[in-house]
Design an enzyme around this catalytic site. Sequence first.
Site, short mmCIF file in Angstrom:
data_model
loop_
_atom_site.label_atom_id
_atom_site.label_comp_id
_atom_site.label_asym_id
_atom_site.label_seq_id
_atom_site.Cartn_x
_atom_site.Cartn_y
_atom_site.Cartn_z
CE LYS A 157 38.89 46.78 36.25
NZ LYS A 157 37.66 46.00 36.37
N GLY B 8 39.28 31.59 42.87
CA GLY B 8 39.62 32.69 43.76
C GLY B 8 38.37 33.24 44.44
CG ASN B 9 38.66 37.07 46.43
OD1 ASN B 9 38.79 36.50 47.51
ND2 ASN B 9 39.49 38.00 46.01
N1 LIG Z 1 35.79 40.32 42.26
C1 LIG Z 1 34.77 40.79 41.59
O1 LIG Z 1 33.78 41.26 42.18
C2 LIG Z 1 34.76 40.74 40.09
C3 LIG Z 1 33.74 41.40 39.39
C4 LIG Z 1 33.71 41.29 38.00
C5 LIG Z 1 34.69 40.58 37.33
N2 LIG Z 1 35.68 39.98 38.04
C6 LIG Z 1 36.67 39.22 37.29
O2 LIG Z 1 36.60 37.84 37.67
C7 LIG Z 1 37.90 37.26 37.66
C8 LIG Z 1 38.21 36.69 39.02
O3 LIG Z 1 38.16 37.70 39.99
P1 LIG Z 1 38.48 37.39 41.53
O4 LIG Z 1 38.13 38.61 42.28
O5 LIG Z 1 37.90 36.08 41.93
O6 LIG Z 1 40.06 37.28 41.46
P2 LIG Z 1 41.04 36.36 42.33
O7 LIG Z 1 42.40 36.87 42.09
O8 LIG Z 1 40.54 36.20 43.72
O9 LIG Z 1 40.86 34.92 41.63
C9 LIG Z 1 41.46 34.55 40.43
C10 LIG Z 1 42.02 33.15 40.63
O10 LIG Z 1 42.52 32.71 39.37
C11 LIG Z 1 43.74 32.01 39.61
N3 LIG Z 1 44.51 31.99 38.37
C12 LIG Z 1 45.26 32.98 37.80
N4 LIG Z 1 45.81 32.56 36.64
C13 LIG Z 1 45.38 31.29 36.47
C14 LIG Z 1 45.59 30.31 35.46
N5 LIG Z 1 46.35 30.55 34.40
N6 LIG Z 1 44.99 29.11 35.60
C15 LIG Z 1 44.23 28.83 36.66
N7 LIG Z 1 43.99 29.72 37.67
C16 LIG Z 1 44.57 30.92 37.56
C17 LIG Z 1 44.39 32.74 40.75
O11 LIG Z 1 45.35 31.95 41.41
C18 LIG Z 1 43.17 33.08 41.62
O12 LIG Z 1 42.91 32.07 42.58
C19 LIG Z 1 38.85 38.39 37.20
O13 LIG Z 1 39.00 38.33 35.82
C20 LIG Z 1 38.09 39.67 37.58
O14 LIG Z 1 38.45 40.77 36.77
C21 LIG Z 1 35.74 40.03 39.38
C1 LIG Z 2 33.43 46.02 41.67
C2 LIG Z 2 33.63 46.62 40.34
C3 LIG Z 2 33.59 48.09 40.42
C4 LIG Z 2 34.84 46.20 39.66
C5 LIG Z 2 34.90 44.73 39.32
N1 LIG Z 2 36.22 44.24 39.53
C6 LIG Z 2 34.46 44.52 37.87
O1 LIG Z 2 35.27 44.22 37.01
O2 LIG Z 2 33.29 44.59 37.58
#
Ligand SMILES: NC(=O)c1ccc[n+]([C@@H]2O[C@H](COP(=O)([O-])OP(=O)(O)OC[C@H]3O[C@@H](n4cnc5c(N)ncnc54)[C@H](O)[C@@H]3O)[C@@H](O)[C@H]2O)c1
Ligand SMILES: CC(C)C[C@H](N)C(=O)O
Length: 364
Positions: free
Chosen positions: A80, A182-183
């Site tokens: 990472k 979020g996303n």
């Molecule tokens: N994007 C991916 O494909 C992916 C894959 C695996 C794991 N993740 C994990 O999933 C989680 C979310 O990822 P994402 O891509 O949606 O991120 P993102 O930043 O789009 O969404 C996170 C959301 O959480 C909100 N947030 C932050 N702190 C907060 C709090 N204290 N209370 C309430 N809301 C809060 C933010 O404002 C944001 O809208 C992360 O932990 C990320 O590591 C994401």
């Molecule tokens: C898309 C992945 C390589 C990374 C992702 N953010 C995860 O934590 O799994």
Amino acid sequence: MEIFKYMKEYDYEQLVLCQDEQSGLKAIIAIHDTTLGPALGGTRMWTYASEEDAIEDALRLAKGMTYKNAAAGLNLGGGKTVIIGDPKKDKNEELFRAFGRYIQGLNGRYITAEDVGTTVQDMDLIHEETDYVTGISPAFGSSGNPSPVTAYGVYRGMKAAAKEGFGSDSLEGKTIAVQGVGNVAYKLCRHLHEEGAKLIVTDINKEAVQRAVEEFGAEAVEPDEIYGVECDIYAPCALGATINDETIPQIKAKVIAGAANNQLKETRHGDILHEKGVVYTPDYVINAGGVINVADELHGYNKERAMKRVETIYDNLARVFEISRRDNIPTYKAADRMAEERIERMRKSRSQFLQNGQHILSRK
Ligand SMILES: NC(=O)c1ccc[n+]([C@@H]2O[C@H](COP(=O)([O-])OP(=O)(O)OC[C@H]3O[C@@H](n4cnc5c(N)ncnc54)[C@H](O)[C@@H]3O)[C@@H](O)[C@H]2O)c1
Ligand SMILES: CC(C)C[C@H](N)C(=O)O
């Protein structure tokens, strides 16, 4: 923090600090374990309180990727990156290109992708300097933003957890409390809404909350209220460590299943949930959809093949719950056991058929 001591304790292979004055780049690449293949894991951009916090986050997240990739059945190790900076203010082309050159210098030991604070456009800039990046624009024949696929995997995994907790995998009529929309969670909420679940949401970003209220009829609560709401499932989808000594006594859900990485503040919190009879869905098993999707790019991206593999998250979790029940161990331990056993099996068999320690990229 005594870095070498920490690395030795958790068996880390490498830590790379990257500094580029011109662009302001300060990045930390952590490579945990490459037994199964090159380390694949995203790049997080975040404002950290200290450099030590950033290093610790990179190390913890890298180890999580080793387990995530192993449990998902991928031939990839775990790594990472964290870039220290504010994703709203500190991004520029030179920064991502400088970072791309550092990745290129690792010659395939580490492959990156998106994480919190980085986007497909950022990956495209990194790609200007290196091939060892995934999640780049579909225009390059790649898979694009991994979040919708992560969301679908979390949705499928939540159904497996519901089966364990409630005896049926239907989410119709279930009340689900979602922290962070979020996303990933926005797309997750769409799947849940379509299945007839009731949603309670929170986010520190008011616009994100409003969108969920308008589109999915969600009830909105303040960020610190989400733990205590009456619900069937709690879905942590913001940042890590939200399952801790303060929140566990408040959580009323029978099932915890969400997208966030490193949800348990400490492993002992997984033990407490087990003792309380709460079904905790190990984060790195349920949220593997994104990495499964971007990993498919290494073979020439095929969406159908990738989605077929994402479906296996349901069965992987059923296996984790079965091990947990059979051995009466917490689910996080069952998942760790599953991942560690695979790494160990591959470590032993590799000596028989891959004498040069070649990894999948060398066959491209
Ligand atoms: N994007 C991916 O494909 C992916 C894959 C695996 C794991 N993740 C994990 O999933 C989680 C979310 O990822 P994402 O891509 O949606 O991120 P993102 O930043 O789009 O969404 C996170 C959301 O959480 C909100 N947030 C932050 N702190 C907060 C709090 N204290 N209370 C309430 N809301 C809060 C933010 O404002 C944001 O809208 C992360 O932990 C990320 O590591 C994401
Ligand atoms: C898309 C992945 C390589 C990374 C992702 N953010 C995860 O934590 O799994």
